[in-house]
Structure formats: C-alpha cells, structure tokens
Design an enzyme around this catalytic site. Structure first.
Site, short mmCIF file in Angstrom:
data_model
loop_
_atom_site.label_atom_id
_atom_site.label_comp_id
_atom_site.label_asym_id
_atom_site.label_seq_id
_atom_site.Cartn_x
_atom_site.Cartn_y
_atom_site.Cartn_z
N HIS A 102 1.09 -1.41 -0.05
CA HIS A 102 -0.17 -0.18 -0.16
C HIS A 102 1.08 1.26 -0.55
O HIS A 102 1.84 0.87 0.31
CB HIS A 102 -1.24 0.45 1.06
CG HIS A 102 -0.70 0.08 2.28
ND1 HIS A 102 -0.39 0.95 3.46
CD2 HIS A 102 0.14 -0.84 3.05
CE1 HIS A 102 0.29 1.26 4.57
NE2 HIS A 102 0.77 -0.53 4.84
N ASP A 104 -0.44 4.20 0.99
CA ASP A 104 -0.61 5.21 1.92
C ASP A 104 0.25 4.92 2.86
O ASP A 104 0.81 4.11 3.69
CB ASP A 104 -2.22 5.69 1.70
CG ASP A 104 -2.98 4.10 3.09
OD1 ASP A 104 -2.62 3.07 2.13
OD2 ASP A 104 -3.38 3.94 3.93
N ASP A 135 7.28 1.21 6.45
CA ASP A 135 4.92 0.81 6.25
C ASP A 135 4.12 1.65 5.40
O ASP A 135 4.04 2.81 5.95
CB ASP A 135 4.76 1.00 7.63
CG ASP A 135 3.50 0.45 7.99
OD1 ASP A 135 2.21 0.00 6.36
OD2 ASP A 135 2.35 0.19 8.42
N GLU A 170 -4.85 1.44 3.05
CA GLU A 170 -4.74 0.31 3.86
C GLU A 170 -5.05 1.42 5.17
O GLU A 170 -5.58 0.69 6.20
CB GLU A 170 -3.57 -0.14 3.90
CG GLU A 170 -3.43 -1.98 4.53
CD GLU A 170 -2.76 -1.74 5.98
OE1 GLU A 170 -3.24 -2.31 6.74
OE2 GLU A 170 -2.06 -0.25 5.70
N GLU A 171 -4.41 2.27 5.76
CA GLU A 171 -4.41 3.24 7.62
C GLU A 171 -5.00 3.25 7.25
O GLU A 171 -5.65 3.17 8.63
CB GLU A 171 -2.21 3.58 6.97
CG GLU A 171 -1.37 3.26 6.60
CD GLU A 171 -0.86 2.20 7.62
OE1 GLU A 171 -2.00 1.98 8.53
OE2 GLU A 171 0.21 2.07 7.64
N HIS A 435 4.09 3.40 11.93
CA HIS A 435 3.43 4.17 13.04
C HIS A 435 3.53 4.96 13.98
O HIS A 435 2.63 5.96 15.10
CB HIS A 435 2.04 3.65 13.55
CG HIS A 435 1.18 2.43 13.09
ND1 HIS A 435 -0.70 2.19 12.44
CD2 HIS A 435 1.50 2.59 11.42
CE1 HIS A 435 -0.82 1.41 11.44
NE2 HIS A 435 0.61 1.60 11.11
#
Length: 473
Positions: A102, A104, A135, A170-171, A435
């Site tokens: 992903h 995003d 990520d 996705e996030e 994150h």
C-alpha cells in the site's frame, strides 16, 4: 543477460545490488509524498503517490498493462482512494503471483517528536528514516526491485504471471478493498498472493507471518449530563462523563493488565523464547514499569486479545476549567485472538461496557470497524519455496511468527480467492517503529528482502510446464 527462465540466486543478487542506488532513490521519492487517506489531509498527494507507483511499475518492463483505479466505498456514494493495478498474463503453464502493498501512510503526528522531518528521507546509522519508509513504501519497492531483477535475469518473455496491487487506503481501513477485488477479480486472480506488509524476527532473521490477530475498533460516547455544570457546586453528588468513562473502561482489564471481557477468547499455541528484556528494548518500556498480561510474552502479543484506548475528545490541559463534563468520546481498539470472529469479540466488549457502566451512564457506539484474524495454511508449495528463498536472501533460516497487529483485508482475499496460497512477508524489524515518530527501515534488511522475493519469483517462474495451468496460465 537472458538465460532461459532459470536465473540463479547469484545472478539475482548481482542485479539487486546493481539496482540498489536506483531503488533507494525511488523509495526516497515515494517517502517525500505525504499520501494520507484521512479526509483532513491533502488528498491530491495520494493521486501523486499512485502516479509515481504506476510509473515505477511501467519502468520494470514486466507488465502488459498498468492502470490507476478506484472502487466505490460500500454504503456511500464515495469512491475509494487511487490504487495501482499492473498485470502480466502467465505463459506456458506458469503460475501467477499477486504482489500486494500500500502507498498510503499514517499521519506523522507531532513533528517535534521526529529527529528529522517525517517526509524528508534521512539515512542515519544504516537506517532510512521517514514516514512510510518501512510501512509500506519499502514493501512497494521490494516488489518493484524484485520484479525488475527477475525480468533482467530471465528475459522479457519469462513465463510467470504477475499482478501488482498497490492500494491507497490501507491505513484508513481499506474501505473500498472488497469492492476493488470484486470489480477486478479476473485481473487479480492468482495462485499465490504475497502481502508485503509485516515484519521479521529481527534485522538479520527473516520471518513468515503465519498468524495475525483480528480487530474490533469503535467509537464510544459516554453521557451523564444535559449540560456542563460547576465542579465545585455539584461535584460529589453529580457523576460527570469522565468519572463514568474512567470507571467503565477500568473494568476491561484485570489488575495485571490482561483482558477481563467475558467472551473474548485466546488461542492456545506455542511461541518462541522471548524474554522481558527483549520486550523492553523493542517496545521502549520504561525501567520500573512492569509488562502487562499473563503467560508467555509472545503468547500475550500473538494469541491473546488486547484492548487499547487510542483517542479521546475532551478538554485539553491548556483549556482545563472547574467543570463537570456532560460527555466524553473515545476510540477503543480491541485486538482479537486468531480464530475468534471479530463480530463476536466486538459484541462481547459492547455487552461488557453496557453491563459495567456506572450511575446509569448513557453509552453510544458508532464507527464500528471489524476485521477477522488470519491463520496461514503452511502446507503448500509456495510456503516451502518462500522459506528457501528467505534462507538464500538473508543467509539465515527463517522463523514462523505471529503478529499482534491486524491485516483485516486478508479475510477479503481469502473469501475472493479461496484456492490461493497467501504469504505474509515484510521488511520491518522490531525497531522500525511503524505508526510512530522516527519510523525507519533497516537498509540491509531491505536488501535481503528484495533478494529473497526475487529468488522466490524465480522459483515460481521455473514451475512453467508448457501447458495451461492454474491462475491465468
């Protein structure tokens, strides 16, 4: 060099190393794009991010078609965020491999907590720092670099079928994911699905993720008053919303921090040895603060439920006044043990909160987001092949791991493609801080991940039989 579809690991390693400067430059360019799917952020950045990924897919020279697509979000009139879909038809009976990542990223949070700007890729001590560096923009570049190495080693007419699917939300919950699969099912159909969005045992040891917890996330509003009142005049007789919230939430955990919700289950499974000091080092647990929960540490993370309050709407410290608050809103994120239905777990938490709310406080639940956990079937040829590829690419035997986090859309993949073998891999290590501020990518791990995936793709490519086979072959 164009050998007949059977590049050696040595060939692939040379090509991966030769391509690393360009791969790192492309990764840095992606990190500079602040593609965040939350509506409060500039949505044009996601379009730019998708266009950049599409250009990278085109540049591999491996795909028959590259498109940027959107799908509707169920229950709304909105379209989801832009996703990249690149496809290559299988030839001569070869299987098809779908590569997922992903583009995003999570919001950066407080810039002051970053040692370097979150969207300015910065290399320090063998790590690349930046939001999305691990990520999951490194996942994208692992796919791009591995496919490029395969094409250069095996020639333009290599038989392996490929699909590259890089989503843009996705996030933010992959809200249009299920519709995207349904609308593009034929293009995405594959024998093997590689989800590059997980992690490794450590920076030197590769891992195949064989279990994931599910999730049950929701917003909870607690109300006790029709309006705010003076805390001195009525405090002691009137329960404000914060008092009710604190008392209610405290019942979710036992004194040792383990979940106290009846109906949330745990999975019984062995875990590797993992000591408290390792947990302290990897999680940043302060000295003097004890770990929470009971049982083996990895069992708590991989196989038991957890509950976290991840957001709150309430008066800030700077604006605090002597006031009884009429309502408070929080976001509760529950992780669900593999094997338990997420809807059942949510209902258990909801029932618990309703039962334990004090003073007759009013509870309202909204924005419920559910995702089931996942247990990998490790019996297929692809699992054996990827384990061999990991050993080749990292120079270390791989470890099967569970992950405490969730990838809810895997349940959608299983539903839409029940016969596909699903491999959950990744480039993160325990110090990547995905994150969080100062997210980073260990560069040697990144190199090993690319080589491992290239070796795996070459082994899948060698399964061509010359006759029509499964997938789109």
């Amino acid at each position: 060099m164009h050998p007949a579809h059977s590049p050696t690991p040595t060939d692939l390693q040379r090509l991966v190393e030769e391509g690393m400067p360009g791969t790192l430059a492309a990764l840095g360019a992606l990190v500079r794009i602040p593609g965040i799917a939350w509506p409060a952020f500039d949505q044009s950045a996601l379009q730019r991010s998708a266009e950049s990924v599409a250009a990278l897919a085109e540049a591999t020279g491996a795909f028959d078609e590259v498109r940027i697509l959107r799908a509707p979000i169920p229950g709304t009139a909105e379209q989801g965020q832009p996703a990249v879909l690149a496809t290559r038809a299988a030839r001569r009976g070869a299987p098809t491999v779908l590569l997922y990542a992903h583009h995003d990223v999570q919001p950066p949070g407080d810039d002051a907590l970053w040692d370097s700007p979150p969207f300015e890729p910065t290399v320090r001590d063998g790590r690349l720092y930046g939001r999305g560096a691990a990520d999951d923009k490194a996942g994208i570049m692992t796919h791009i670099a591995a496919v490029t190495a395969l094409r250069e080693a095996a020639g333009e007419d290599f038989p392996l079928g490929l699909a590259l699917f890089v989503e843009g939300e996705e996030e933010y919950g992959s809200r249009s994911f299920a519709n995207f699969l349904a609308e593009n099912r034929d293009a995405l159909a594959a024998d093997v699905i590689v989800v590059a969005d997980s992690g490794n045992w450590d920076s030197d040891t590769p891992a195949l993720t064989v279990s994931l917890r599910g999730n049950a996330r929701f917003t909870l509003r607690v109300r006790t008053l029709a309006h705010a009142s003076h805390s001195g005049m009525f405090g002691g007789a009137v329960p404000d919303a914060m008092m009710a919230l604190v008392k209610t939430l405290s019942t979710l955990w036992h004194d040792d921090g383990s979940v106290a919700v009846e109906g949330m289950t745990a999975r019984d499974a062995d875990t590797p040895e993992y000591g408290e000091q390792t947990l302290r080092d990897e999680a940043g647990l302060l000295q003097g603060v004890d770990p929470a929960g009971r049982g083996e540490i990895l069992g708590r993370i991989w196989n038991q439920p957890s509950i976290t309050v991840t957001g709150i709407d309430f008066t800030s410290v700077a604006a605090a006044s002597n006031t009884l608050a009429p309502e408070v809103t929080v976001v509760v994120s529950a992780r669900v043990a593999p094997g338990q239905d997420a809807a059942a777990a949510y209902e258990a938490v909801r029932t618990h909160l309703m039962t334990h709310a004090p003073f007759g406080a009013q509870l309202e639940f909204s924005d419920v987001d559910l995702g089931n956990g996942f247990l990998v079937d490790t019996s297929g040829w692809a699992v054996a092949a990827v384990r061999e590829a990991f050993a080749e690419g990292y120079g270390a035997e791989p470890v099967d791991i569970g992950v405490g986090g969730s990838i809810p859309f895997i349940a959608d993949l299983v539903r839409e493609f029940p016969d596909a073998q699903i491999l959950v891999t990744g480039v993160e290590d325990p110090h990547s801080r995905a994150h969080s501020p100062n997210e980073s990518l260990h560069l040697d791990t990144f190199r090993h991940a690319i080589l491992s995936e290239a070796v795996f793709l070459a082994s899948a490519n060698a399964r061509a039989t010359g006759a029509a086979g499964p997938g789109r072959g």
